[in-house]
Write a protein that holds these residues in place. Sequence first.
Motif, short mmCIF file in Angstrom:
data_model
loop_
_atom_site.label_atom_id
_atom_site.label_comp_id
_atom_site.label_asym_id
_atom_site.label_seq_id
_atom_site.Cartn_x
_atom_site.Cartn_y
_atom_site.Cartn_z
N UNK A 1 -0.74 -16.16 4.93
CA UNK A 1 0.73 -16.19 5.06
C UNK A 1 1.33 -16.29 3.67
N UNK A 2 1.44 -15.15 3.01
CA UNK A 2 1.97 -15.12 1.66
C UNK A 2 1.02 -15.65 0.61
N UNK A 3 -0.26 -15.81 1.00
CA UNK A 3 -1.25 -16.37 0.09
C UNK A 3 -1.53 -15.44 -1.09
N UNK A 4 -1.66 -14.13 -0.81
CA UNK A 4 -1.93 -13.17 -1.88
C UNK A 4 -1.54 -11.77 -1.41
N UNK A 5 -1.25 -10.92 -2.39
CA UNK A 5 -1.00 -9.51 -2.12
C UNK A 5 -1.98 -8.71 -2.94
N UNK A 6 -2.61 -7.72 -2.30
CA UNK A 6 -3.61 -6.87 -2.94
C UNK A 6 -3.09 -5.44 -2.99
N UNK A 7 -3.47 -4.71 -4.04
CA UNK A 7 -3.12 -3.29 -4.14
C UNK A 7 -4.40 -2.50 -4.41
N UNK A 8 -4.64 -1.47 -3.60
CA UNK A 8 -5.84 -0.65 -3.73
C UNK A 8 -5.79 0.13 -5.05
N UNK A 9 -6.87 -0.01 -5.83
CA UNK A 9 -6.95 0.66 -7.14
C UNK A 9 -8.17 1.58 -7.25
N UNK A 10 -9.07 1.51 -6.29
CA UNK A 10 -10.25 2.36 -6.30
C UNK A 10 -10.70 2.64 -4.88
N UNK A 11 -11.11 3.87 -4.63
CA UNK A 11 -11.49 4.26 -3.25
C UNK A 11 -12.82 5.00 -3.26
N UNK A 12 -13.67 4.64 -2.31
CA UNK A 12 -14.91 5.35 -2.04
C UNK A 12 -14.85 5.74 -0.57
N UNK A 13 -15.83 6.48 -0.07
CA UNK A 13 -15.75 6.91 1.33
C UNK A 13 -15.55 5.78 2.34
N UNK A 14 -16.26 4.65 2.17
CA UNK A 14 -16.18 3.60 3.18
C UNK A 14 -15.67 2.26 2.68
N UNK A 15 -15.38 2.13 1.40
CA UNK A 15 -14.86 0.88 0.85
C UNK A 15 -13.78 1.16 -0.18
N UNK A 16 -12.98 0.13 -0.47
CA UNK A 16 -11.94 0.24 -1.49
C UNK A 16 -11.94 -1.02 -2.34
N UNK A 17 -11.56 -0.84 -3.60
CA UNK A 17 -11.39 -1.97 -4.51
C UNK A 17 -9.90 -2.22 -4.65
N UNK A 18 -9.52 -3.48 -4.61
CA UNK A 18 -8.11 -3.84 -4.74
C UNK A 18 -7.96 -4.95 -5.76
N UNK A 19 -6.84 -4.94 -6.47
CA UNK A 19 -6.58 -6.03 -7.42
C UNK A 19 -5.49 -6.92 -6.85
N UNK A 20 -5.49 -8.15 -7.27
CA UNK A 20 -4.50 -9.12 -6.81
C UNK A 20 -3.22 -8.90 -7.62
N UNK A 21 -2.12 -8.60 -6.92
CA UNK A 21 -0.84 -8.40 -7.61
C UNK A 21 0.07 -9.63 -7.48
N UNK A 22 -0.20 -10.48 -6.51
CA UNK A 22 0.49 -11.77 -6.43
C UNK A 22 -0.45 -12.75 -5.75
N UNK A 23 -0.33 -14.00 -6.13
CA UNK A 23 -1.24 -15.01 -5.62
C UNK A 23 -2.39 -15.21 -6.60
#
Length: 105
Positions: A58-80
């Motif tokens: 609940x508002x703990x963190x926000x992530x933004x996808x920065x890397x994509x593969x066929x079945x997984x994605x990498x995201x960085x923390x933009x808040x939290x």
Amino acid sequence: EDLKRNSRQFIGQTSPGDDQNRLEKCRILAVNRELSIVILPVGAVHGAFYGLNYHVGKGQAELRVVGIRPFVAAARVVSGRIEDLSPGMEAAATKQQAVEKFRQK
């Protein structure tokens, strides 16, 4: 036995399912604090795209996808704080973004 159990859990978290539901809600697979990256079990085959935002808790963190593969994605923390995140926590995509992208498929 531990390896077998962990393998089954990993397969269950990454196995194909309803792509739209998987894109909208998923669970964090891994957290790399050194790189400040979170791994999510959504990828190109699920409709994930660069810039897709996920909210954890609940508002703990926000992530933004920065890397994509066929079945997984990498995201960085933009808040939290990345220190507050751990594998298994539920992440929910900004619903409008997810729905719009899924309809474009």
